[in-house]
Design an enzyme around this catalytic site. Structure first.
Site, PDB file in Angstrom:
ATOM      1  N   GLY A   9       9.934  -5.868   6.995  1.00  0.00           N
ATOM      2  CA  GLY A   9      10.103  -4.805   5.998  1.00  0.00           C
ATOM      3  C   GLY A   9      11.214  -3.855   6.395  1.00  0.00           C
ATOM      4  CB  ALA A  10      13.651  -4.025   9.015  1.00  0.00           C
ATOM      5  N   GLY A  13      13.673   1.601   3.523  1.00  0.00           N
ATOM      6  CA  GLY A  13      12.575   2.499   3.871  1.00  0.00           C
ATOM      7  C   GLY A  13      12.407   2.759   5.348  1.00  0.00           C
ATOM      8  CB  ILE A  14       9.428   3.760   7.358  1.00  0.00           C
ATOM      9  CG1 ILE A  14       8.449   2.594   7.236  1.00  0.00           C
ATOM     10  CG2 ILE A  14       9.065   4.888   6.408  1.00  0.00           C
ATOM     11  CD1 ILE A  14       7.060   2.942   7.704  1.00  0.00           C
ATOM     12  N   GLY A  15      11.175   0.926   7.681  1.00  0.00           N
ATOM     13  CA  GLY A  15      11.557  -0.178   8.563  1.00  0.00           C
ATOM     14  C   GLY A  15      13.029  -0.105   8.918  1.00  0.00           C
ATOM     15  CB  SER A 129      -1.649   3.699   4.086  1.00  0.00           C
ATOM     16  OG  SER A 129      -1.736   4.754   3.146  1.00  0.00           O
ATOM     17  CE1 TYR A 155      -0.111   0.275   0.136  1.00  0.00           C
ATOM     18  CE2 TYR A 155      -1.396   2.294   0.037  1.00  0.00           C
ATOM     19  CZ  TYR A 155      -0.356   1.561   0.574  1.00  0.00           C
ATOM     20  OH  TYR A 155       0.434   2.115   1.551  1.00  0.00           O
TER      21      TYR A 155
END
Length: 278
Positions: A9-10, A13-15, A129, A155
């Site tokens: 997930g890079a 976003g945060i990745g 989360s 989710y």
């Protein structure tokens, strides 16, 4: 000596933020994302290797694992950060897309890399989360990789699964040198919901966005775990918020259920056709 840190997930976003932060500190970052163009762009800016896999297709997850095993004799950190909020729909593998992308795919990747991770005495980080506390509720007796709950509740279920997976991974393999941890990255304003429902896209692009934290803030929390020392900086098997273990009242009671964690592991293996690894 630089460590090899694989971040899924890079591509955004945060990745992507964590990848930039860790690369700036001299770590060898491996960028993994679902978008070929965005993943390549992040990697190119960091002069880093990259791999592409769409977690909605488990064959691509298996291919990714084979690529990582062939390319990296050591994997010091695996950050299972890929995830999202998606419409309630089935993938080609027959699972709810959100359950597959957020839980089954990272479970599969970790399982396929397990030998390398134990040899490397690696840290495995799950991006969870606070949604696990707010919305997560798992009925293990009916868990089949599908859902009858709303996309928002599902989710929360998947983020609870991330915490349960972390706890069971720790229980099974900490003695072999593996260190697992999960964390809440913060309430982040990112492109995370942009592939899901219009209402969420509208919310994330409204004035409320200015009340949220940035991807860089979330990246700092992921990087803190990736560069930290398990047992010193953070405690393996635990869940973190803002670099601290939250009080019990802020954690879903199911996340602390060891028998539920063990059964989720077993059922996930069964759904994915994996041999049990104890």
């Amino acid at each position: 000596m630089a460590r090899t840190i694989v971040i899924t997930g890079a591509s955004d976003g945060i990745g992507a933020a964590a990848a930039r932060q860790l690369a700036a500190k001299g770590e060898r970052v491996v960028v993994v994302g679902h978008s070929p163009e965005k993943t390549a762009a992040v990697a190119r800016a960091l002069n880093a290797p990259h791999h592409v896999a769409d977690y909605a297709d488990l064959a691509q997850v298996r291919r990714l694992a084979a690529e990582l095993l062939a390319a990296y004799p050591r994997i010091d950190v695996l950050a299972n950060n890929a995830g999202g909020i998606f419409k309630t729909e089935l993938t080609g593998d027959g699972f709810d897309r959100m359950i597959q992308v957020n839980h089954l795919a990272p479970f599969l990747l970790t399982h396929l890399l397990l030998g390398r991770l134990m040899e490397s005495r690696a840290a495995v980080i799950q991006t969870s989360s606070i949604g696990a506390k707010m919305m997560g509720k798992l009925d293990i007796n009916t868990f089949d990789g599908r859902t009858s709950r709303s996309f928002f509740m599902t989710y929360g279920d998947t983020k609870l699964m991330n915490q349960l997976f972390t706890a069971e991974l720790h229980r099974r393999h900490h003695a072999q040198g593996l260190n697992a941890v999960s964390f809440h990255p913060g309430n982040i304003a990112s492109s995370f919901p942009n592939r899901s429902y219009a209402l969420l896209r509208l919310l994330m692009n409204s004035p409320v966005k200015h009340l949220l934290e940035t991807s860089e803030d979330g990246g700092v929390r992921l990087a803190w775990l990736a560069e930290g020392r398990p047992g010193t900086t953070w405690q393996p098997g635990k869940y973190y918020e803002n670099n601290e273990i939250p009080p019990d009242r802020k954690i879903n009671a199911q996340a602390k259920d060891a028998s539920l964690a063990a059964e989720l592991w077993t059922r996930s293996e069964r759904l994915l056709g994996l041999a049990s690894a104890r």
